[in-house]
Structures are given as structure tokens and as C-alpha cells.
Design a protein around this motif. Sequence first.
Motif, mmCIF file in Angstrom:
data_model
loop_
_atom_site.group_PDB
_atom_site.id
_atom_site.type_symbol
_atom_site.label_atom_id
_atom_site.label_comp_id
_atom_site.label_asym_id
_atom_site.label_seq_id
_atom_site.Cartn_x
_atom_site.Cartn_y
_atom_site.Cartn_z
ATOM 1 N N ASN A 116 0.853 -1.181 0.000
ATOM 2 C CA ASN A 116 0.000 0.000 0.000
ATOM 3 C C ASN A 116 0.898 1.244 0.000
ATOM 4 N N ASP A 117 0.294 2.423 0.078
ATOM 5 C CA ASP A 117 1.084 3.656 -0.026
ATOM 6 C C ASP A 117 2.092 3.788 1.104
ATOM 7 N N THR A 120 4.827 1.232 0.572
ATOM 8 C CA THR A 120 5.668 1.660 -0.549
ATOM 9 C C THR A 120 6.692 2.689 -0.088
ATOM 10 N N SER A 121 6.236 3.667 0.690
ATOM 11 C CA SER A 121 7.139 4.701 1.200
ATOM 12 C C SER A 121 8.221 4.099 2.095
#
Length: 288
Positions: A116-117, A120-121
Motif C-alpha cells: 500500500n502507499d 511503498t514509502s
Amino acid sequence: MPEQLIFEDHYKKLGLEIFSQGDLQILNGPKFRSDIKIFFIPKGYELTVDFNHYKVSVNSLFFLTNQHLKIETGKEESMMLYYNRDFYCIQIHDKEVACDGLLFHNVFEIPFVELNDKETSDIKNLFLHIKDELQWKDSSAEEMIRTYVKQIIIRATRNWKKQHLDNDKVKIPGNELEVFRDFSRYLEIHFREKHTVAEYAGLLHIAPKTLTHKFKSLKLESPNQLIINRILLEAKRLLFYTDKTVKEIAYDLGYDDPAYFNRLFTHKTGTTPVHFKKNYSPGKKYNF
């Protein structure tokens, strides 16, 4: 050209390459074939791993060893860690988060985990920390890099379990997971010379019927079929990517009788080895 950074010390090696759209084809050659690979692939990519096609709609990490990789399309920047067993592996690290754990060579043949975001980060930051260490070349860089690699693998392992084991299709109790992980590992090591369930059950110190029952109770393919699947995958690789004859491939895979191997391949795939070599085209499609 992709941005390349590498650490090498005696037998140990780890590299990081950052690819843009113009140089993705480098990934399709033999350069990284023998390395263990953790590949960050942004959404929008299409790729083939061995004989399975993936259309990536969610940022993902792929975990690859000797699979054949072909990138077909991709626009956003991708990153790949590649390293050898001397740098990071099961002999000196926890088996679940090492190179032969759930993420690599698992019996479910799922070589990726979605991000997910937030994930990912976090993963991108870990890649960038590794990049910094490779650039600084500090005396403690090797151990720092190894801690970052382990964090990537731990995070991915947690996600892999959540995405692929805690669902309606597969539910494996935590105390049973080690059997499947170890079976996967032994199969990858021994598939050329060990072809029976009894041989793998012996390595796992359980009865063959018990091993078969564990897979059946979870509605998974039988250990015997998984052994055959792994042999056939290697046969397809050798047929498609090398000039070896069917007889040579049979011997490579531990069959003294090439005619038996020919019958096995034909029965299980619906085509003869020779016909596969001449007529293969990418098959199954996976969208996620």
C-alpha cells in the motif's frame, strides 16, 4: 544506463540498480540471473516470470532467484537489490527471512507481495538507505546494509502472510507453516535427484502419509504434484532457454530413462518436449 552501486568483499556481493523506462531491457538478459533479487516494481508494469505473466496494478516487491525475468512494459522508476548467498542467506540468518523462506521458492508459487502507499514509502526509504551506504563506503557499511535488507524481508514476509495465508483459499496455522517452508526449501535444493514424497518426508522427519495429509487438509496440491511441477518448470526452462536435447535434459533432471521423462512431460503438459520447444508462447495471465 541504470544507476548502479555495488558492494563486494571477498565472496560477498550486493548491488543496487535503479532503472528507468529506457534501460529496462537490461533486466531481460543474463546479467542478474544467478543472483538473489528483490525487485521493487511500480504499478503499470507488465512482466513475465518464467512462464507466468503479471500485469501489476499495485506497487509490488518481487522475490526472484533463478527464474527467467522479462520486463515487457513499465514507465515509473524501478529498483532492484541483487546479492549472493554469501552476503545474506539461511546459513547465518533466520530461515523465515532468509533467501529460502516464504518469499523465495514457496510452494504456492507466489513470488510477489503487494504494497500500500505507506508500505511503498517505507520500502523505498530502505532502498535509499542502502543506496546511501553503498555511496559512502564506510567501514561499517556491510552490516548496515544487511540490517536494511533484513528489514525489507521482514516487512515483506509479514505482508505476504497477511495477503496469501489469511484468506479463504489458504489458511495455515502458525505451527504448521514451517513444514511448508522447509518442503519448499528442500524441493528447490533436491528436485534434480529426489523425485518421491518419501524422500522429502524423510528430510522433514515425518511420514509420507502425514506430509500428504497436511497438504490435502489445506486443499493444496499434493507434495507429489508439487515435486512434478518443479521438475517440469526446470524442464521448460531448459527446453526454451538452452540448446540442450531432450535426452540431455532428462539426464540433468535425474532421469536415467529419457523415454520415461518424455512420457511424463507429455502426460502432464499435453505436449511433447520437442513440440514445447518449437511452439511455446507465454501462457497464463495474472492480474493484480
